[in-house]
Design an enzyme around this catalytic site. Structure first.
Site, PDB file in Angstrom:
ATOM      1  N   LYS A 163    -118.420  -9.013 -36.282  1.00 21.69           N
ATOM      2  CA  LYS A 163    -118.772  -9.652 -37.560  1.00 21.69           C
ATOM      3  C   LYS A 163    -119.904 -10.665 -37.388  1.00 21.69           C
ATOM      4  O   LYS A 163    -119.916 -11.431 -36.428  1.00 21.69           O
ATOM      5  CB  LYS A 163    -117.501 -10.311 -38.115  1.00 21.69           C
ATOM      6  CG  LYS A 163    -117.640 -11.053 -39.422  1.00 21.69           C
ATOM      7  CD  LYS A 163    -118.277 -10.236 -40.522  1.00 21.69           C
ATOM      8  CE  LYS A 163    -117.598  -8.908 -40.754  1.00 21.69           C
ATOM      9  NZ  LYS A 163    -118.401  -7.997 -41.616  1.00 21.69           N
ATOM     10  N   ASP A 196    -116.536  -4.334 -33.116  1.00 22.76           N
ATOM     11  CA  ASP A 196    -116.730  -3.107 -33.901  1.00 22.76           C
ATOM     12  C   ASP A 196    -117.334  -1.983 -33.071  1.00 22.76           C
ATOM     13  O   ASP A 196    -117.132  -0.805 -33.352  1.00 22.76           O
ATOM     14  CB  ASP A 196    -117.610  -3.384 -35.115  1.00 22.76           C
ATOM     15  CG  ASP A 196    -116.814  -4.145 -36.151  1.00 22.76           C
ATOM     16  OD1 ASP A 196    -116.727  -5.375 -36.035  1.00 22.76           O
ATOM     17  OD2 ASP A 196    -116.213  -3.502 -37.025  1.00 22.76           O
TER      18      ASP A 196
END
Ligand code: MRU
Length: 351
Positions: free
Chosen positions: A249, A238
């Site tokens: 995650k 991310d």
């Protein structure tokens, strides 16, 4: 290819990722606030896909703008960008895409374009972000497949697939490319509590393409590594800080530590739009804390007793020392990342 997101005449269509695999439903967003809500509530998720959705959302929002004159139009544009930026804090692709839309807008405004022309420009930019993401995923797949041997048993966490990008996927793109090269690959998909991206989305994507897929709970990854049943790990990202520390995650960090303990390669696959050189290290990456209900409930059923405290950080940071290589559309970057990440952008500027 999977239909993650598409811009139509007056709406953005997204497959509802909250409902998969039980139902394949499509959500139609007609306004920018509807797109922002879809991102916030995870109708669409995954770093590159969020960026594409925000770009389309801005273009759609400006098409619907009722502003009188260019000054008011510019105020509306800023508000729409702010609306998108407030949806989710960790995935940097969101902010990268918004910045690109802002640059496109200011180029058009400086050229004296009318609101109608600016809308056209914004639509083209959003479409370009979408198309480039698919091309980047394919390129990542080509580079990444080189480190996936024939017969490999690959563990992945969360969903870094076609659903999380504009198509093809980053980590799953690497797996797809290896399969397309004729390699026999078995995938282990961590279920990925609490939103179950691995069990629901990764497994759905791979099984429908006939790729050998086994779903495990995250607690099974370490023991399977110890038993010699995993050969390598590939995950998405991310946000990758300037020193290579990587937010992904929640649960990824544990997998990375386990991989190091068992001498297994741990790769991160992400486009350059996920690399954030302005964030020096992982401690500076904002980590989203999501609704407690995602942990305390499974659908309508309560799992935890009322009164128990709940935490729900949606991401964790894997320190760069656990990462064997970062697979990008420009090739695989190796440690020391503070050097190789910068070099990747320097080459990009020259290209
Ligand atoms: O909360 P999510 O589902 O948006 O989190 C997604 C992930 O962590 C992915 O691994 C990451 O965005 C990479 S997607 C190519």
């Amino acid at each position: 290819m999977l239909p993650t997101i598409d811009l139509q005449e007056d709406a953005i269509i997204m497959v509802d990722q909250r409902k998969l695999p039980a139902q394949e439903l499509y959500v139609r967003c007609r306004t920018a606030p509807e797109v922002a809500k879809a991102i916030r509530t995870m109708v669409i998720r995954g770093a590159p896909a969020i960026g594409v959705a925000a770009a389309y959302g801005i273009a759609l929002g400006m098409k619907r703008s009722t502003a009188k004159g260019t000054r008011q139009f510019a105020v509306d544009f800023q508000k729409t960008c702010d609306l998108m930026a407030a949806t989710r804090p960790t995935a940097v692709n969101l902010f990268w895409a918004i910045d690109r839309m802002k640059r496109a807008f200011s180029e058009g405004a400086q050229a004296g374009e009318s609101p109608e022309e600016l809308v056209m420009r914004l639509q083209h930019e959003a479409q370009a972000i979408h198309d480039e993401d698919v091309a980047n995923c394919r390129a990542m797949g080509g580079h990444g497949a080189e480190v996936v041997p024939d017969g490999a048993r690959v563990l992945t966490h969360c969903n870094a697939g076609a659903l999380a990008t504009a198509g093809y996927g980053s980590a799953l793109g690497v797996i797809r490319a290896a399969v397309e090269q004729g390699k026999r690959i078995a995938v282990f998909a961590d279920e990925t509590r609490p939103f179950l991206q691995g069990a629901r989305l990764t497994a759905w994507e791979l099984v429908r393409e006939g790729i050998n897929t086994t779903v495990i709970t995250e607690s099974m990854a370490g023991p399977l590594m110890r038993a010699g049943e995993i050969d390598l790990v590939v995950v998405g990202a991310d946000r990758i800080a300037a020193n290579g520390d990587t937010a992904n995650k929640i649960g990824t960090y544990t997998v990375a530590v386990m991989a190091k303990e068992h001498n297994l390669p741990f790769y991160v696959a992400a486009p350059l739009s996920t690399i954030d050189l302005s964030t020096p290290d992982g401690d500076h990456i904002p980590i989203e804390e999501r609704d407690q209900r995602e942990v305390s409930h499974l659908g309508a059923s309560r799992l935890t007793p009322a009164g128990a405290h709940i935490r729900n950080p949606a991401f964790d940071v894997t320190p760069h020392r656990y990462i064997t290589g970062i697979i990008t559309e420009r090739g695989i970057l190796h440690p020391p990342y503070s050097k190789s990440l910068k070099q990747a952008f320097a080459h990009l500027a020259k290209a």
